[in-house]
Design an enzyme around this catalytic site. Structure first.
Site, short mmCIF file in Angstrom:
data_model
loop_
_atom_site.label_atom_id
_atom_site.label_comp_id
_atom_site.label_asym_id
_atom_site.label_seq_id
_atom_site.Cartn_x
_atom_site.Cartn_y
_atom_site.Cartn_z
N CYS A 1 0.90 -0.79 -0.02
CA CYS A 1 -0.11 0.23 0.50
C CYS A 1 1.12 1.18 0.34
O CYS A 1 1.94 1.22 0.55
CB CYS A 1 -0.80 0.35 1.18
SG CYS A 1 -2.08 -1.52 1.52
N CYS B 1 -2.39 5.00 2.64
CA CYS B 1 -3.98 4.05 2.09
C CYS B 1 -4.79 4.29 3.46
O CYS B 1 -4.02 4.26 4.47
CB CYS B 1 -2.95 3.05 1.96
SG CYS B 1 -4.34 1.23 2.19
N CYS C 1 -2.83 -2.83 -3.65
CA CYS C 1 -3.51 -3.28 -2.97
C CYS C 1 -4.58 -2.07 -4.00
O CYS C 1 -4.57 -1.45 -4.20
CB CYS C 1 -3.51 -1.90 -2.12
SG CYS C 1 -4.83 -1.20 -1.15
N CYS D 1 -5.71 1.30 -2.23
CA CYS D 1 -5.17 2.49 -2.49
C CYS D 1 -4.92 2.99 -3.72
O CYS D 1 -3.94 3.70 -4.15
CB CYS D 1 -3.97 3.33 -1.22
SG CYS D 1 -2.54 1.70 -1.36
#
Length: 126
Positions: free
Chosen positions: A36, A40, A67, A70
């Protein structure tokens, strides 16, 4: 290739969801296999379950996937808007108002003012 900050600095930025660190490193979560951005909004894992990587390519090489919340591989809309505004301000012969600049990059003036200042450290007028 860039280098990630030391682990304590990276953890502090991740814990604070500090957008200023986006693009400077990514966070790999061992328990989920996901990496991430520092900002995030997802729930944070335990510190012992994270690794810090200088860039998404390094995280992918370590076996993590991006991810979906994000989207750390994409350049953020905010960064694109700030870059466009800077180019617009530099190219303008006359001084542009905040309303004009914000409208051209697709944001409300008050929101764009905060966004621009957070990204650059100065206001659009400066």
């Amino acid at each position: 290739m860039s280098t990630a900050p030391d682990d304590d600095t990276a953890w502090t930025a991740f814990e604070a969801r500090d957008r200023a660190w986006d693009g400077r490193f990514v966070v790999g979560v061992k328990t989920t296999g996901i990496y991430c951005k520092p900002s995030c909004p997802a729930r944070h894992p335990k510190r012992e379950n994270v690794t810090f990587h200088p860039d998404p390519a390094s995280a992918r090489a370590a076996g993590f996937r991006a991810c979906l919340r994000c989207t750390p591989d994409e350049v953020g809309r905010d960064r694109i808007a700030v870059a466009a505004a800077i180019a617009l301000l530099e190219a303008a012969e006359d001084r542009l108002s905040l309303d004009q600049v914000a409208a051209k990059v697709g944001y409300a003036p008050h929101h764009f003012h905060r966004l621009f200042k957070r990204a650059t450290g100065v206001t659009p007028a400066a």
